[in-house]
Write a protein that holds these residues in place. Structure first.
Motif, PDB file in Angstrom:
ATOM      1  N   SER A  14      24.446 -30.268   1.205  1.00  0.00           N
ATOM      2  CA  SER A  14      25.377 -30.174   0.080  1.00  0.00           C
ATOM      3  C   SER A  14      26.843 -30.225   0.496  1.00  0.00           C
ATOM      4  O   SER A  14      27.735 -30.089  -0.341  1.00  0.00           O
ATOM      5  CB  SER A  14      25.116 -28.871  -0.692  1.00  0.00           C
ATOM      6  OG  SER A  14      25.351 -27.752   0.143  1.00  0.00           O
ATOM      7  N   LYS A  15      27.118 -30.434   1.765  1.00  0.00           N
ATOM      8  CA  LYS A  15      28.489 -30.404   2.254  1.00  0.00           C
ATOM      9  C   LYS A  15      29.212 -31.718   1.959  1.00  0.00           C
ATOM     10  O   LYS A  15      28.632 -32.796   2.020  1.00  0.00           O
ATOM     11  CB  LYS A  15      28.520 -30.118   3.754  1.00  0.00           C
ATOM     12  CG  LYS A  15      27.920 -28.766   4.134  1.00  0.00           C
ATOM     13  CD  LYS A  15      28.670 -27.618   3.477  1.00  0.00           C
ATOM     14  CE  LYS A  15      28.085 -26.277   3.856  1.00  0.00           C
ATOM     15  NZ  LYS A  15      28.801 -25.147   3.231  1.00  0.00           N
ATOM     16  N   GLU A  16      30.508 -31.596   1.649  1.00  0.00           N
ATOM     17  CA  GLU A  16      31.316 -32.787   1.400  1.00  0.00           C
ATOM     18  C   GLU A  16      31.870 -33.371   2.698  1.00  0.00           C
ATOM     19  O   GLU A  16      32.099 -34.573   2.802  1.00  0.00           O
ATOM     20  CB  GLU A  16      32.468 -32.447   0.457  1.00  0.00           C
ATOM     21  CG  GLU A  16      32.007 -32.031  -0.933  1.00  0.00           C
ATOM     22  CD  GLU A  16      33.165 -31.662  -1.841  1.00  0.00           C
ATOM     23  OE1 GLU A  16      34.328 -31.769  -1.391  1.00  0.00           O
ATOM     24  OE2 GLU A  16      32.920 -31.258  -2.983  1.00  0.00           O
ATOM     25  N   THR A  17      32.113 -32.495   3.671  1.00  0.00           N
ATOM     26  CA  THR A  17      32.608 -32.936   4.966  1.00  0.00           C
ATOM     27  C   THR A  17      31.813 -32.220   6.047  1.00  0.00           C
ATOM     28  O   THR A  17      31.662 -30.999   6.001  1.00  0.00           O
ATOM     29  CB  THR A  17      34.106 -32.620   5.149  1.00  0.00           C
ATOM     30  OG1 THR A  17      34.850 -33.176   4.060  1.00  0.00           O
ATOM     31  CG2 THR A  17      34.631 -33.205   6.459  1.00  0.00           C
ATOM     32  N   LEU A  18      31.298 -32.974   7.004  1.00  0.00           N
ATOM     33  CA  LEU A  18      30.576 -32.400   8.136  1.00  0.00           C
ATOM     34  C   LEU A  18      31.271 -32.862   9.407  1.00  0.00           C
ATOM     35  O   LEU A  18      31.378 -34.061   9.665  1.00  0.00           O
ATOM     36  CB  LEU A  18      29.117 -32.862   8.139  1.00  0.00           C
ATOM     37  CG  LEU A  18      28.264 -32.363   9.308  1.00  0.00           C
ATOM     38  CD1 LEU A  18      28.053 -30.857   9.212  1.00  0.00           C
ATOM     39  CD2 LEU A  18      26.913 -33.079   9.342  1.00  0.00           C
ATOM     40  N   VAL A  19      31.763 -31.910  10.194  1.00  0.00           N
ATOM     41  CA  VAL A  19      32.464 -32.215  11.427  1.00  0.00           C
ATOM     42  C   VAL A  19      31.522 -31.961  12.601  1.00  0.00           C
ATOM     43  O   VAL A  19      31.065 -30.834  12.797  1.00  0.00           O
ATOM     44  CB  VAL A  19      33.741 -31.367  11.579  1.00  0.00           C
ATOM     45  CG1 VAL A  19      34.479 -31.734  12.869  1.00  0.00           C
ATOM     46  CG2 VAL A  19      34.661 -31.556  10.371  1.00  0.00           C
ATOM     47  N   CYS A  20      31.221 -33.016  13.349  1.00  0.00           N
ATOM     48  CA  CYS A  20      30.336 -32.901  14.510  1.00  0.00           C
ATOM     49  C   CYS A  20      31.191 -32.742  15.763  1.00  0.00           C
ATOM     50  O   CYS A  20      32.021 -33.601  16.067  1.00  0.00           O
ATOM     51  CB  CYS A  20      29.456 -34.135  14.645  1.00  0.00           C
ATOM     52  SG  CYS A  20      28.265 -34.339  13.308  1.00  0.00           S
ATOM     53  N   ILE A  21      30.980 -31.636  16.463  1.00  0.00           N
ATOM     54  CA  ILE A  21      31.727 -31.366  17.686  1.00  0.00           C
ATOM     55  C   ILE A  21      30.741 -31.175  18.827  1.00  0.00           C
ATOM     56  O   ILE A  21      29.552 -30.945  18.609  1.00  0.00           O
ATOM     57  CB  ILE A  21      32.624 -30.125  17.543  1.00  0.00           C
ATOM     58  CG1 ILE A  21      31.761 -28.875  17.303  1.00  0.00           C
ATOM     59  CG2 ILE A  21      33.635 -30.307  16.419  1.00  0.00           C
ATOM     60  CD1 ILE A  21      32.545 -27.578  17.358  1.00  0.00           C
ATOM     61  N   GLY A  22      31.234 -31.259  20.052  1.00  0.00           N
ATOM     62  CA  GLY A  22      30.367 -31.036  21.197  1.00  0.00           C
ATOM     63  C   GLY A  22      30.944 -31.641  22.453  1.00  0.00           C
ATOM     64  O   GLY A  22      31.878 -32.453  22.395  1.00  0.00           O
ATOM     65  N   TYR A 243      30.585 -27.231  10.118  1.00  0.00           N
ATOM     66  CA  TYR A 243      30.761 -27.628  11.518  1.00  0.00           C
ATOM     67  C   TYR A 243      29.419 -27.589  12.238  1.00  0.00           C
ATOM     68  O   TYR A 243      28.743 -26.556  12.256  1.00  0.00           O
ATOM     69  CB  TYR A 243      31.774 -26.709  12.211  1.00  0.00           C
ATOM     70  CG  TYR A 243      33.168 -26.896  11.653  1.00  0.00           C
ATOM     71  CD1 TYR A 243      34.034 -27.831  12.198  1.00  0.00           C
ATOM     72  CD2 TYR A 243      33.592 -26.174  10.538  1.00  0.00           C
ATOM     73  CE1 TYR A 243      35.297 -28.035  11.664  1.00  0.00           C
ATOM     74  CE2 TYR A 243      34.856 -26.371  10.000  1.00  0.00           C
ATOM     75  CZ  TYR A 243      35.701 -27.301  10.563  1.00  0.00           C
ATOM     76  OH  TYR A 243      36.947 -27.508  10.026  1.00  0.00           O
ATOM     77  N   LEU A 244      29.054 -28.735  12.803  1.00  0.00           N
ATOM     78  CA  LEU A 244      27.801 -28.872  13.536  1.00  0.00           C
ATOM     79  C   LEU A 244      28.119 -29.052  15.018  1.00  0.00           C
ATOM     80  O   LEU A 244      28.771 -30.028  15.408  1.00  0.00           O
ATOM     81  CB  LEU A 244      27.009 -30.077  13.026  1.00  0.00           C
ATOM     82  CG  LEU A 244      25.753 -30.460  13.817  1.00  0.00           C
ATOM     83  CD1 LEU A 244      24.698 -29.363  13.720  1.00  0.00           C
ATOM     84  CD2 LEU A 244      25.183 -31.789  13.317  1.00  0.00           C
ATOM     85  N   LEU A 245      27.681 -28.101  15.832  1.00  0.00           N
ATOM     86  CA  LEU A 245      27.850 -28.201  17.276  1.00  0.00           C
ATOM     87  C   LEU A 245      26.632 -28.890  17.865  1.00  0.00           C
ATOM     88  O   LEU A 245      25.501 -28.440  17.667  1.00  0.00           O
ATOM     89  CB  LEU A 245      28.019 -26.812  17.894  1.00  0.00           C
ATOM     90  CG  LEU A 245      28.019 -26.755  19.431  1.00  0.00           C
ATOM     91  CD1 LEU A 245      29.237 -27.485  19.997  1.00  0.00           C
ATOM     92  CD2 LEU A 245      27.985 -25.315  19.921  1.00  0.00           C
ATOM     93  N   VAL A 246      26.878 -29.986  18.580  1.00  0.00           N
ATOM     94  CA  VAL A 246      25.802 -30.704  19.258  1.00  0.00           C
ATOM     95  C   VAL A 246      25.935 -30.453  20.754  1.00  0.00           C
ATOM     96  O   VAL A 246      27.017 -30.636  21.332  1.00  0.00           O
ATOM     97  CB  VAL A 246      25.857 -32.220  18.977  1.00  0.00           C
ATOM     98  CG1 VAL A 246      24.706 -32.945  19.678  1.00  0.00           C
ATOM     99  CG2 VAL A 246      25.811 -32.483  17.475  1.00  0.00           C
ATOM    100  N   SER A 247      24.850 -30.009  21.372  1.00  0.00           N
ATOM    101  CA  SER A 247      24.842 -29.773  22.809  1.00  0.00           C
ATOM    102  C   SER A 247      23.519 -30.265  23.368  1.00  0.00           C
ATOM    103  O   SER A 247      22.656 -30.768  22.644  1.00  0.00           O
ATOM    104  CB  SER A 247      25.047 -28.287  23.111  1.00  0.00           C
ATOM    105  OG  SER A 247      25.097 -28.059  24.513  1.00  0.00           O
ATOM    106  N   SER A 248      23.370 -30.145  24.666  1.00  0.00           N
ATOM    107  CA  SER A 248      22.090 -30.372  25.324  1.00  0.00           C
ATOM    108  C   SER A 248      21.730 -29.081  26.035  1.00  0.00           C
ATOM    109  O   SER A 248      22.564 -28.184  26.159  1.00  0.00           O
ATOM    110  CB  SER A 248      22.196 -31.541  26.315  1.00  0.00           C
ATOM    111  OG  SER A 248      22.848 -31.121  27.508  1.00  0.00           O
ATOM    112  N   PRO A 249      20.493 -28.948  26.541  1.00  0.00           N
ATOM    113  CA  PRO A 249      20.132 -27.713  27.237  1.00  0.00           C
ATOM    114  C   PRO A 249      20.710 -27.598  28.638  1.00  0.00           C
ATOM    115  O   PRO A 249      20.523 -26.570  29.294  1.00  0.00           O
ATOM    116  CB  PRO A 249      18.599 -27.775  27.272  1.00  0.00           C
ATOM    117  CG  PRO A 249      18.270 -29.218  27.176  1.00  0.00           C
ATOM    118  CD  PRO A 249      19.341 -29.839  26.347  1.00  0.00           C
ATOM    119  N   ALA A 250      21.408 -28.625  29.116  1.00  0.00           N
ATOM    120  CA  ALA A 250      21.990 -28.577  30.457  1.00  0.00           C
ATOM    121  C   ALA A 250      23.014 -27.448  30.552  1.00  0.00           C
ATOM    122  O   ALA A 250      23.810 -27.259  29.620  1.00  0.00           O
ATOM    123  CB  ALA A 250      22.647 -29.910  30.793  1.00  0.00           C
ATOM    124  N   PRO A 251      23.028 -26.694  31.646  1.00  0.00           N
ATOM    125  CA  PRO A 251      23.950 -25.547  31.767  1.00  0.00           C
ATOM    126  C   PRO A 251      25.416 -25.913  31.565  1.00  0.00           C
ATOM    127  O   PRO A 251      26.158 -25.166  30.915  1.00  0.00           O
ATOM    128  CB  PRO A 251      23.693 -25.048  33.203  1.00  0.00           C
ATOM    129  CG  PRO A 251      22.292 -25.460  33.499  1.00  0.00           C
ATOM    130  CD  PRO A 251      22.100 -26.778  32.804  1.00  0.00           C
TER     131      PRO A 251
END
Length: 361
Positions: A14-22, A243-251
């Protein structure tokens, strides 16, 4: 993330703006594009705007080129659009919009100082990114705009740029340069002539004259810049933005993600969802199956240990940051380089359920 959220689509739908960071190298652009496709499937008009100078978005979709104006990712999906920021084109459009006449516009864009400002000034990419976001939002063409940010600190610079620009335009020195001083300050203005001559002797009279001409031509349109900056800052802080934080499992990726969460909080924003990309896959085969070949059982056991190790590391990381949970997206066998492969990522995202962090008793 609230307890009622059970899947990724619920969290962002339902969001109007989604900011993907990472951080870099975690598949953030591909994830942003897949989220856009996922939302487009629900009937929403979606635009994925990448402000990352890297051209990963076009290659992920198998497109030859993506530019400043939104284009359809596929003729078969009429509500899924993509765009890539062009700072100069956006800046030129701003000048045209706020200039009081064609003569003023021409005087600014042909000024050497302006040309250097567009191509070389630190921060221009971030300033034009929030301006382009506002333009797309104001056009009312899209239900959701997904912003694919540059990695790490550059993403925070983008989010901080609106308030920073507004503060600069409010600066008394900047305003003094735009407008002639009042009579009681004329002696001060006269006193600066000697300084200007000294500067001209070092950098050249043409540079000084071009700079003064630029500021004089700019006078009268700075308020438009300031207003847009303030309104974009409000947009990025509103409940309509997530705000969506995208990461990987790498330390190292998790460590960079921690820093981003802290920086985001430092400018008044919170991470709403966390997507852990490139997790070690789980397999249907049972590693304890006595009928399976010994090497296959060994490989499955090794992968199961890797997966368990990743989950433990992520749980510890999430607890330290006081996050509520995460969504897992397993690693793919190959890179995403066309819409068909991106659809597979969107399919996997649609199955992503919220995994709460295990809270020690």
């Amino acid at each position: 993330m609230g307890d009622a959220v059970t899947d990724l689509l619920d969290a962002i739908g339902s969001k109007e703006t989604l900011v993907c960071i990472g951080p870099g190298g975690v598949g953030k652009t591909t994830s942003a594009a897949a989220v856009g496709l996922l939302l487009a499937r629900t009937g929403r008009n979606v635009c994925v705007l990448t402000i990352d100078p890297a051209r990963r978005l076009a290659s992920a979709l198998g497109l030859d080129r993506v530019g400043n104006e939104p284009v359809l990712a596929s003729e078969d999906i009429p509500n899924y659009w993509v765009a890539m920021l062009d700072p100069k084109q956006t800046f030129d459009a701003m000048i045209a919009r706020y200039s009081s006449s064609e003569a003023q516009e021409k005087e600014i864009v042909e000024n050497p100082v302006y040309r250097n400002l567009v191509t070389r000034l630190s921060g221009t990419q971030e300033y034009m990114a929030f301006e382009r976001l506002w333009e797309l939002r104001e056009s009312q063409r899209f239900d959701t705009i997904i912003v694919d940010t540059p990695p790490a600190q550059a993403a925070i610079d983008f989010l901080h740029a609106p308030s920073r620009l507004a503060g600069f335009l409010d600066n008394r020195v900047f305003k003094f340069m735009l407008k002639p001083p009042p009579l009681y300050l004329r002696p001060i203005a006269m006193a600066t002539r000697g300084l200007v001559k000294q500067i001209a002797s070092v950098v050249g009279a043409d540079v000084v004259n071009d700079t003064m001409s630029f500021f004089q031509a700019f006078s009268g349109i700075e308020e438009g810049f300031r207003e847009r900056a303030l309104r974009t800052s409000e947009l990025l802080a509103s409940e309509a933005t997530s705000y969506l934080l995208v990461s990987s499992p790498a330390p190292d990726s998790l460590a960079a993600g921690s820093r981003m969460v802290e920086l985001l909080q430092g400018i008044g924003h919170e991470v709403n969802s966390v997507l852990i990309n490139r997790m070690t896959p789980t397999y249907a085969s049972d590693p304890s199956d006595p009928h399976a070949p010994a090497q296959a059982r060994a490989d499955l056991e090794r992968l199961a240990r890797m997966r368990a190790h990743e989950v433990l590391a992520i749980e510890s990381w999430g607890l330290d940051l006081a996050l509520g949970g995460f969504y897992f997206l397993e690693d793919l066998a190959s890179d995403v380089s066309n819409l068909t492969a991106l659809e597979e990522v969107a399919d996997a995202m649609q199955r992503c359920a919220l995994v709460p962090f295990a809270v020690p008793e």
